[in-house]
Design a protein around this motif. Structure first.
Motif, short mmCIF file in Angstrom:
data_model
loop_
_atom_site.label_atom_id
_atom_site.label_comp_id
_atom_site.label_asym_id
_atom_site.label_seq_id
_atom_site.Cartn_x
_atom_site.Cartn_y
_atom_site.Cartn_z
N SER A 146 -1.64 4.11 -7.00
CA SER A 146 -0.95 3.31 -5.69
C SER A 146 -1.81 2.08 -5.89
O SER A 146 -1.40 1.01 -5.37
CB SER A 146 -1.00 3.99 -4.45
N ASP A 147 -3.24 2.27 -5.74
CA ASP A 147 -4.06 1.14 -5.41
C ASP A 147 -4.26 0.11 -6.72
O ASP A 147 -4.07 -1.22 -6.45
CB ASP A 147 -5.68 1.72 -5.36
N ASN A 178 -2.88 9.83 -7.55
CA ASN A 178 -1.65 9.42 -7.17
C ASN A 178 -2.22 8.09 -6.16
O ASN A 178 -1.64 6.98 -6.15
CB ASN A 178 -0.89 10.11 -6.08
N THR A 179 -3.28 8.27 -5.52
CA THR A 179 -3.75 7.22 -4.55
C THR A 179 -4.16 6.32 -5.38
O THR A 179 -4.08 4.84 -5.29
CB THR A 179 -5.00 7.85 -3.51
N ASN A 202 -1.49 -0.18 -8.57
CA ASN A 202 -0.23 -0.76 -8.58
C ASN A 202 -0.22 -2.20 -7.66
O ASN A 202 0.24 -3.11 -7.82
CB ASN A 202 1.04 0.08 -8.06
#
Length: 86
Positions: free
Chosen positions: A41-42, A37-38, A44
């Motif tokens: 996010s990075d 997930n991290t 994105n």
């Protein structure tokens, strides 16, 4: 009867200990999910930043083309004014 009681007691204690142990597979899966997930996010954020930068560059280029067009119009007007003021 004592042997049965001892076996049952040992089995209950073993099951109790097993229930208290961490389930590393679940913990590892949760950690992997958090990392993914991290990372997502990075990626994105990086994608959004690059898209915004490209949009800004295109807008700036468009403004420069518009300014050049205005300069050509002004030059044409200057030529027309000079011709009519002879």
């Amino acid at each position: 009867m004592k042997k049965v009681a001892t076996v049952v007691t040992v089995a209950v204690l073993a099951l109790g200990l097993a229930a208290c142990n961490k389930n590393n597979a679940d913990n590892n899966a949760a950690n992997e999910t958090a990392v993914e997930n991290t990372a997502s996010s990075d990626v994105n954020a990086a994608t959004n930043d690059s898209v915004n930068a490209a949009d800004n560059a295109l807008n700036a280029a468009s403004n420069e083309v518009s300014n050049a067009g205005n300069a050509v119009d002004n030059a044409q007007s200057a030529v027309n004014n000079a011709a009519s003021n002879k």
